[in-house]
Scaffold this active site. Structure first.
Site, PDB file in Angstrom:
ATOM      1  N   GLU A   1       1.053   3.859   1.895  1.00 29.60           N
ATOM      2  CA  GLU A   1       1.630   4.237   3.183  1.00 29.60           C
ATOM      3  C   GLU A   1       2.852   3.384   3.533  1.00 29.60           C
ATOM      4  O   GLU A   1       3.865   3.913   3.998  1.00 29.60           O
ATOM      5  CB  GLU A   1       0.585   4.084   4.307  1.00 29.60           C
ATOM      6  CG  GLU A   1      -0.641   4.936   4.138  1.00 29.60           C
ATOM      7  CD  GLU A   1      -1.803   4.235   3.431  1.00 29.60           C
ATOM      8  OE1 GLU A   1      -2.960   4.548   3.744  1.00 29.60           O
ATOM      9  OE2 GLU A   1      -1.535   3.364   2.563  1.00 29.60           O
TER      10      GLU A   1
ATOM     11  N   CYS B   1      -6.110   1.713   5.601  1.00 28.81           N
ATOM     12  CA  CYS B   1      -6.762   0.459   5.975  1.00 28.81           C
ATOM     13  C   CYS B   1      -6.313   0.071   7.386  1.00 28.81           C
ATOM     14  O   CYS B   1      -5.428   0.701   7.967  1.00 28.81           O
ATOM     15  CB  CYS B   1      -6.410  -0.643   4.980  1.00 28.81           C
ATOM     16  SG  CYS B   1      -4.685  -1.188   5.075  1.00 28.81           S
TER      17      CYS B   1
ATOM     18  N   CYS C   1      -2.510  -0.543   7.569  1.00 30.89           N
ATOM     19  CA  CYS C   1      -1.696   0.675   7.504  1.00 30.89           C
ATOM     20  C   CYS C   1      -1.907   1.551   8.730  1.00 30.89           C
ATOM     21  O   CYS C   1      -0.946   2.142   9.241  1.00 30.89           O
ATOM     22  CB  CYS C   1      -2.013   1.445   6.224  1.00 30.89           C
ATOM     23  SG  CYS C   1      -1.453   0.591   4.729  1.00 30.89           S
TER      24      CYS C   1
ATOM     25  N   HIS D   1       0.851  -1.192   0.000  1.00 32.75           N
ATOM     26  CA  HIS D   1       0.000   0.000   0.000  1.00 32.75           C
ATOM     27  C   HIS D   1       0.885   1.240   0.000  1.00 32.75           C
ATOM     28  O   HIS D   1       2.057   1.186   0.408  1.00 32.75           O
ATOM     29  CB  HIS D   1      -0.907   0.010   1.222  1.00 32.75           C
ATOM     30  CG  HIS D   1      -1.955  -1.055   1.186  1.00 32.75           C
ATOM     31  ND1 HIS D   1      -3.016  -1.060   2.054  1.00 32.75           N
ATOM     32  CD2 HIS D   1      -2.119  -2.138   0.392  1.00 32.75           C
ATOM     33  CE1 HIS D   1      -3.792  -2.094   1.802  1.00 32.75           C
ATOM     34  NE2 HIS D   1      -3.252  -2.771   0.798  1.00 32.75           N
TER      35      HIS D   1
END
Length: 193
Positions: free
Chosen positions: A64, A100, A103, A62
């Site tokens: 992040e 999410c 993260c 992801h």
């Protein structure tokens, strides 16, 4: 805070969110779910990233986490003395979509100071939409962080919609989306902490 001060603060945050949106556009062009982020410290971007899950065939890539890895790899950004504590304690994240649960947890463990995001993540949101990993769950050592939604919300929703009406050639069983139409109506929501 005066109205002028509030307007200046909003403009400050929008400047960084626009940079995150550029990364989301880059992700869209690369066939990724269009999420982008920037990490800001001392009024400078110290890392920028986009989703790379399809490209790397790794569901953990992801935006992040991509940015966190680049920060941790740079000893100027994370001097050896701070690596074991909270390397992001003076850092703010601007991300197009609510982090999410995975993260949001990583951000808390890294000691992020604050998070600003565009739109909520109704399926996997870790900053309150599904689970409040950022502040609602108690933790014995990792402090909570504030997360504020709504910055460039409509733009973040529209870029996601643009992605989801296209064919995803990376999907294991692609679904035909030839008859899908881009919905442009977005229900308004006020900024909230």
């Amino acid at each position: 805070m005066s109205s002028a001060d509030a307007d200046a603060e909003t403009e400050f945050h929008l400047t960084w969110m626009q940079e995150a949106m550029k990364m989301a556009e880059e992700a869209l062009q690369a066939g990724e779910v269009p999420v982008g982020c920037v990490f800001v410290r001392d009024s400078k971007i110290i890392a920028r990233a986009r989703n790379r899950t399809n490209e790397l065939r790794n569901a953990t890539r992801h935006a992040e986490l991509e940015a966190i890895d680049s920060i941790l790899d740079d000893q100027d950004l994370t001097p050896p003395g701070t690596r074991m504590h909270y390397p992001l304690s003076e850092t703010t994240l601007y991300v197009t979509v609510e982090p999410c649960i995975m993260c949001a947890s990583a951000l808390r463990q890294m000691g992020i100071k604050r998070v600003f995001f565009g739109c909520e993540n109704d399926r996997f949101g870790g900053c309150g939409s599904v689970l409040g990993v950022n502040s609602q769950l108690p933790h014995p050592t990792h402090s909570s962080y504030a997360a504020t939604s709504g910055f460039m919300r409509e733009e973040a929703i529209m870029i996601l919609r643009r992605f989801y009406i296209t064919e995803n050639s990376n999907a294991p069983m692609p679904k035909s989306k030839a008859n899908r139409v881009l919905k442009t109506e977005i229900k308004p929501v006020a900024l909230k902490p």
